[in-house]
Design an enzyme around this catalytic site. Structure first.
Site, PDB file in Angstrom:
ATOM      1  N   ASN A  19      95.636  61.236  57.083  1.00 44.78           N
ATOM      2  CA  ASN A  19      94.726  60.957  55.958  1.00 44.78           C
ATOM      3  C   ASN A  19      94.630  59.445  55.797  1.00 44.78           C
ATOM      4  O   ASN A  19      95.302  58.679  56.508  1.00 44.78           O
ATOM      5  CB  ASN A  19      95.226  61.638  54.676  1.00 44.78           C
ATOM      6  CG  ASN A  19      94.175  61.586  53.566  1.00 44.78           C
ATOM      7  OD1 ASN A  19      93.010  61.901  53.791  1.00 44.78           O
ATOM      8  ND2 ASN A  19      94.556  61.162  52.383  1.00 44.78           N
ATOM      9  N   LYS A  20      93.799  59.019  54.866  1.00 40.91           N
ATOM     10  CA  LYS A  20      93.517  57.600  54.641  1.00 40.91           C
ATOM     11  C   LYS A  20      94.787  56.756  54.626  1.00 40.91           C
ATOM     12  O   LYS A  20      95.791  57.146  54.029  1.00 40.91           O
ATOM     13  CB  LYS A  20      92.752  57.455  53.324  1.00 40.91           C
ATOM     14  CG  LYS A  20      92.393  56.049  52.902  1.00 40.91           C
ATOM     15  CD  LYS A  20      91.661  55.269  53.965  1.00 40.91           C
ATOM     16  CE  LYS A  20      90.405  55.924  54.462  1.00 40.91           C
ATOM     17  NZ  LYS A  20      89.903  55.346  55.736  1.00 40.91           N
ATOM     18  N   ASP A  26      92.342  64.442  56.906  1.00 40.37           N
ATOM     19  CA  ASP A  26      91.375  64.337  58.006  1.00 40.37           C
ATOM     20  C   ASP A  26      91.745  65.240  59.166  1.00 40.37           C
ATOM     21  O   ASP A  26      90.885  65.611  59.966  1.00 40.37           O
ATOM     22  CB  ASP A  26      91.261  62.881  58.470  1.00 40.37           C
ATOM     23  CG  ASP A  26      90.471  62.085  57.451  1.00 40.37           C
ATOM     24  OD1 ASP A  26      91.064  61.685  56.439  1.00 40.37           O
ATOM     25  OD2 ASP A  26      89.253  61.931  57.648  1.00 40.37           O
ATOM     26  N   ARG A  29      83.659  58.979  65.189  1.00 44.56           N
ATOM     27  CA  ARG A  29      84.963  58.634  64.591  1.00 44.56           C
ATOM     28  C   ARG A  29      85.992  59.612  65.178  1.00 44.56           C
ATOM     29  O   ARG A  29      85.704  60.809  65.286  1.00 44.56           O
ATOM     30  CB  ARG A  29      84.940  58.755  63.056  1.00 44.56           C
ATOM     31  CG  ARG A  29      84.028  57.733  62.381  1.00 44.56           C
ATOM     32  CD  ARG A  29      84.185  57.777  60.864  1.00 44.56           C
ATOM     33  NE  ARG A  29      85.373  57.061  60.413  1.00 44.56           N
ATOM     34  CZ  ARG A  29      85.805  57.063  59.144  1.00 44.56           C
ATOM     35  NH1 ARG A  29      85.159  57.767  58.233  1.00 44.56           N
ATOM     36  NH2 ARG A  29      86.874  56.380  58.793  1.00 44.56           N
ATOM     37  N   GLN A  41      87.593  53.067  48.707  1.00 44.21           N
ATOM     38  CA  GLN A  41      87.004  54.381  48.406  1.00 44.21           C
ATOM     39  C   GLN A  41      87.449  54.881  47.031  1.00 44.21           C
ATOM     40  O   GLN A  41      86.727  55.618  46.370  1.00 44.21           O
ATOM     41  CB  GLN A  41      87.394  55.406  49.478  1.00 44.21           C
ATOM     42  CG  GLN A  41      86.683  55.240  50.810  1.00 44.21           C
ATOM     43  CD  GLN A  41      87.453  54.373  51.775  1.00 44.21           C
ATOM     44  OE1 GLN A  41      88.229  53.513  51.354  1.00 44.21           O
ATOM     45  NE2 GLN A  41      87.255  54.572  53.065  1.00 44.21           N
ATOM     46  N   GLY A  91      84.245  60.896  54.795  1.00 45.88           N
ATOM     47  CA  GLY A  91      85.008  62.032  54.286  1.00 45.88           C
ATOM     48  C   GLY A  91      84.931  63.130  55.343  1.00 45.88           C
ATOM     49  O   GLY A  91      83.837  63.431  55.852  1.00 45.88           O
ATOM     50  N   ALA A  92      86.075  63.721  55.681  1.00 44.20           N
ATOM     51  CA  ALA A  92      86.132  64.626  56.834  1.00 44.20           C
ATOM     52  C   ALA A  92      85.117  65.774  56.782  1.00 44.20           C
ATOM     53  O   ALA A  92      84.340  65.970  57.729  1.00 44.20           O
ATOM     54  CB  ALA A  92      87.567  65.149  56.986  1.00 44.20           C
TER      55      ALA A  92
HETATM   56  O1  MRU Z   1      87.508  56.663  56.066  1.00 42.61           O
HETATM   57  P1  MRU Z   1      87.092  57.758  55.132  1.00 42.61           P
HETATM   58  O2  MRU Z   1      86.568  57.252  53.831  1.00 42.61           O
HETATM   59  O3  MRU Z   1      86.166  58.743  55.790  1.00 42.61           O
HETATM   60  O4  MRU Z   1      88.439  58.536  54.824  1.00 42.61           O
HETATM   61  C1  MRU Z   1      88.389  59.666  54.001  1.00 42.61           C
HETATM   62  C2  MRU Z   1      89.730  60.286  53.778  1.00 42.61           C
HETATM   63  O5  MRU Z   1      90.729  59.868  54.296  1.00 42.61           O
HETATM   64  C3  MRU Z   1      89.742  61.533  52.938  1.00 42.61           C
HETATM   65  O6  MRU Z   1      90.940  61.637  52.238  1.00 42.61           O
HETATM   66  C4  MRU Z   1      89.599  62.766  53.860  1.00 42.61           C
HETATM   67  O7  MRU Z   1      88.548  62.601  54.759  1.00 42.61           O
HETATM   68  C5  MRU Z   1      89.384  64.009  53.076  1.00 42.61           C
HETATM   69  S1  MRU Z   1      87.800  64.048  52.264  1.00 42.61           S
HETATM   70  C6  MRU Z   1      87.723  65.538  51.451  1.00 42.61           C
END
Ligand code: MRU
Length: 350
Positions: free
Chosen positions: A244-245, A234, A86, A193, A46-47
């Site tokens: 984003n994801k 992100d 990352r 997730q 999560g960012a």
């Molecule tokens: O690969 P991840 O699980 O770190 O991806 C997370 C996301 O894409 C979230 O939507 C983003 O980081 C926002 S978290 C508040």
């Protein structure tokens, strides 16, 4: 409230998110290398959460007994390592650079002072992220008030931040205020997730919800009833494009096709003023095994290959509004327009 991490004398204690929901296992990370590895394997993710974890990771580079020269060279090496863990979430590099730029870091005269400063800065960033989440929840709940159904993607709650979260915090706040929207969450292939973490958080908060496979989202929107889609981010570029994801872009297209508002909730630390457009965002490619296997067991035939981008980019034109700690941001004529002021009561004047 769930806590993704906690810093103490022993190191950075994290809840290993790769094991949830079946196991609640904590790990104590004692070196910047261990923090970088935990970020890479999504034990902490999560960012905003990886930004705060990286800040603590820097603090782990320096011991009070080292010479100042050695402490500074270890800090530089840790910064490079953590930043490269990352590539997509800007919060990671932002957090590392912000720690290094703090005047107390440059001013420290010995490693004990440097170590103390690093811990204090990381703790301040953790507190700030918590406050940002609370504010995002408040602004978002005001904007989404009255929606009958809401759909989210990935995990954007307490597990993904140092506080209540972003998009998921808005949903939780709606419920806390007595609203009862129907809540839907994409399972979020390939690492689930949504199914593993968002469902876990919603369940812990006692909020009824339904999971759906990512491929069902467009069809759910076609049914009517979903009056808002809300996701996290992100990285948000100067022109409002959002990384984003993976799956977010398709969701935004489907929401727009069905006239459903598409909201992005994120703290200001996720906005990247350096990057003009979304096509410049580095997109993390992850291991093929994440797609070819489910739960560690191979599903695809031998010889099958996989393409596994962890994120996608949603053009600003598909985003109805950005929900930030400073209020509601909109994209107008290719640039982001921030609220000019907030009244002391927290009302947004935009
Ligand atoms: O690969 P991840 O699980 O770190 O991806 C997370 C996301 O894409 C979230 O939507 C983003 O980081 C926002 S978290 C508040």
């Amino acid at each position: 409230m769930l806590r993704a991490m906690e810093f103490g004398a022993a190191g950075l204690r994290i809840l290993d998110q790769t094991r949830l929901p079946s196991r609640t296992e904590y790990r104590v990370l004692k070196t910047p290398g261990a923090v970088a590895a935990a970020i890479r394997r999504l034990a902490i993710r999560g960012a905003p959460a990886i930004g705060v974890a990286a800040a603590y990771g820097l603090a782990l580079a320096v011991g009070p007994e080292m010479t100042l020269g050695r402490a500074r060279s270890r800090l530089a090496a840790a910064a490079a390592l953590l930043k490269s863990a990352r590539p997509t979430a800007v919060n990671l590099a932002w957090a590392v650079e912000r720690v290094l730029a703090e005047p107390q870091v440059a001013a420290a005269q010995d490693s004990a002072a440097l170590s103390q400063a690093l811990v204090a800065i990381a703790a301040a960033m953790e507190g700030e992220d918590r406050a940002f989440g609370q504010s995002i929840a408040r602004h978002g709940a005001r904007l989404l008030s009255g929606v009958r159904g809401v759909l989210t993607h990935c995990n954007t709650g307490a597990l993904a931040t140092a506080g209540p979260g972003t998009a998921l915090a808005v949903i939780l706040e709606l419920w806390r205020q007595g609203e009862r929207p129907a809540v839907f969450a994409d399972e979020t292939r390939p690492l689930l997730q949504g199914a593993r973490l968002t469902s876990f958080e919603l369940g812990a908060a006692g909020i009824p919800h339904q999971l759906l496979v990512d491929g069902a989202a467009a069809w759910l929107l076609a049914q009517g009833g979903i009056e808002a889609v809300i996701v996290g981010a992100d990285r948000i570029c100067r022109n409002g494009d959002v990384a984003n994801k993976i799956g977010t872009y398709g969701l935004a297209l489907a929401a727009n096709a069905h006239g459903v508002p598409f909201y992005v909730a994120a703290p200001s630390s996720t906005f990247d003023p350096e990057l003009a457009r979304g096509d410049l965002i580095p997109i993390e490619q992850r291991a093929e095994a994440e797609v070819l296997e489910v739960g560690g067991r191979r599903q695809a035939p031998a010889g099958a290959r996989a393409w596994n981008p962890a994120f996608d980019v949603t053009p600003a034109a598909l985003v109805t509004a950005y929900i930030t700690e400073r209020g509601i941001v909109r994209c107008r004529g290719g640039r982001l327009v921030w609220p000019e002021a907030e009244t002391p009561a927290g009302e947004v004047l935009s």
